[in-house]
Design a protein around this motif. Structure first.
Motif, mmCIF file in Angstrom:
data_model
loop_
_atom_site.group_PDB
_atom_site.id
_atom_site.type_symbol
_atom_site.label_atom_id
_atom_site.label_comp_id
_atom_site.label_asym_id
_atom_site.label_seq_id
_atom_site.Cartn_x
_atom_site.Cartn_y
_atom_site.Cartn_z
ATOM 1 N N ASP A 1 0.813 -1.211 0.000
ATOM 2 C CA ASP A 1 0.000 0.000 0.000
ATOM 3 C C ASP A 1 0.848 1.264 0.000
ATOM 4 N N SER A 2 1.941 1.248 0.718
ATOM 5 C CA SER A 2 2.794 2.426 0.830
ATOM 6 C C SER A 2 3.543 2.741 -0.455
ATOM 7 N N GLU B 1 -6.752 0.705 1.354
ATOM 8 C CA GLU B 1 -5.780 -0.310 0.959
ATOM 9 C C GLU B 1 -5.706 -0.330 -0.567
ATOM 10 N N TYR B 2 -4.850 0.540 -1.079
ATOM 11 C CA TYR B 2 -4.809 0.741 -2.523
ATOM 12 C C TYR B 2 -4.323 -0.498 -3.264
ATOM 13 N N ALA B 3 -3.409 -1.231 -2.696
ATOM 14 C CA ALA B 3 -2.900 -2.427 -3.369
ATOM 15 C C ALA B 3 -4.008 -3.460 -3.560
ATOM 16 N N ASN C 1 -0.759 -10.841 -3.170
ATOM 17 C CA ASN C 1 -1.976 -10.028 -3.108
ATOM 18 C C ASN C 1 -3.145 -10.738 -3.778
#
Length: 273
Positions: free
Chosen positions: A37-38, A237-239, A56
């Motif tokens: 995410d980072s 949680e963009y990923a 993922n």
């Protein structure tokens, strides 16, 4: 080098650049799906991650009921696509091949509804569905999207390219209108049918507001609504969102690859009379 060849080369180069520009967001989504995410929103964009997190694609199935969401999206998309193709092609046959008083005026009025924004009538629609007790059911979305003016317009334009002599000969042979539509017109309209089916399927699959308004149960959510699970009040949680987005476009990609030839042909010929 002649001027015509130079123009064609410049046009091909321009189209190539535009095509690559369109693919940039998809490439970023695909790369972001195997990041942490980072690392997703770093500036400048890190196109090649230092470490690939392919897990993922495994963890997302444990985080949310993705299989249920995909099934709901597929069920709605297939059902609505079938109904729109059926009703659109049938209504278009009447507007294109059957003469009756006020036909053109009725068609114009029906097509004019395309210009009315959905936000103008979504509240009355919701009130109707609520009074019928269909809120939080798939049937509400199916009934609201089973008919479409755009599909009627697309199919009618294609039907106008079919010679009237074919339908007149079938009538002389004793075939009724239903038989003419099913046995003569439909088999000749595969490109237009494929175009309408593909456009409807993609539009239904990507629909967000419809399921968001009418479906409140988690068991009925589509994949577009289900991905909201990864968006919290203060962070997201963009990923995981990118991973789910990649998985969600795979069915559309498969459908488009199989129907691409008919789709291009149908779009190219629907406006020719």
């Amino acid at each position: 080098m002649s001027l015509a060849v130079l123009r064609r080369a410049v046009l091909q180069l321009l189209l190539t650049v535009l095509g690559l520009a369109v693919l940039v967001p998809f490439a970023w989504m695909l790369v972001s799906s195997v990041k942490l995410d980072s690392q997703v929103l770093t500036v400048p964009i890190q196109w090649i991650p230092q470490e690939f997190h392919f897990d993922n694609y495994v963890r997302i199935w444990d985080r949310i009921p993705l299989g249920t969401y995909l099934y709901n999206s597929m069920f709605l998309s297939v059902t609505i696509t079938f109904l729109q193709v059926l009703t659109g092609s049938f209504a278009a046959y009447g507007f294109a091949k059957i003469s009756f008083p006020g036909r053109d005026l009725l068609f114009l009025a029906y097509i004019a509804t395309i210009a009315v924004p959905w936000q103008a009538y979504m509240v009355p629609q919701y009130i109707i569905m609520e009074r019928l007790g269909l809120v939080n059911t798939r049937l509400s979305l199916i009934l609201l999207q089973a008919f479409g003016a755009f599909g009627v317009f697309l199919m009618r334009q294609y039907y106008l390219t079919i010679p009237d002599e074919l339908t007149e000969a079938a009538r002389i042979d004793g075939l009724n209108e239903y038989g003419i539509w099913a046995r003569i017109v439909l088999p000749l309209s595969k490109p237009a049918l494929a175009s309408l089916a593909l456009l409807t399927f993609v539009n239904t699959w990507n629909d967000y507001m419809g399921p968001f308004i009418y479906l409140t149960s988690n068991d009925l959510w589509t994949v577009q609504i289900g991905l909201r699970t990864f968006i919290g009040l203060y962070e997201a949680e963009y990923a995981m969102i990118m991973t789910g987005s990649v998985l969600s476009i795979l069915p559309i990609l498969v459908v488009f690859l199989f129907g691409q030839r008919y789709f291009v042909q149908g779009i190219a010929t629907s406006g020719l009379k």
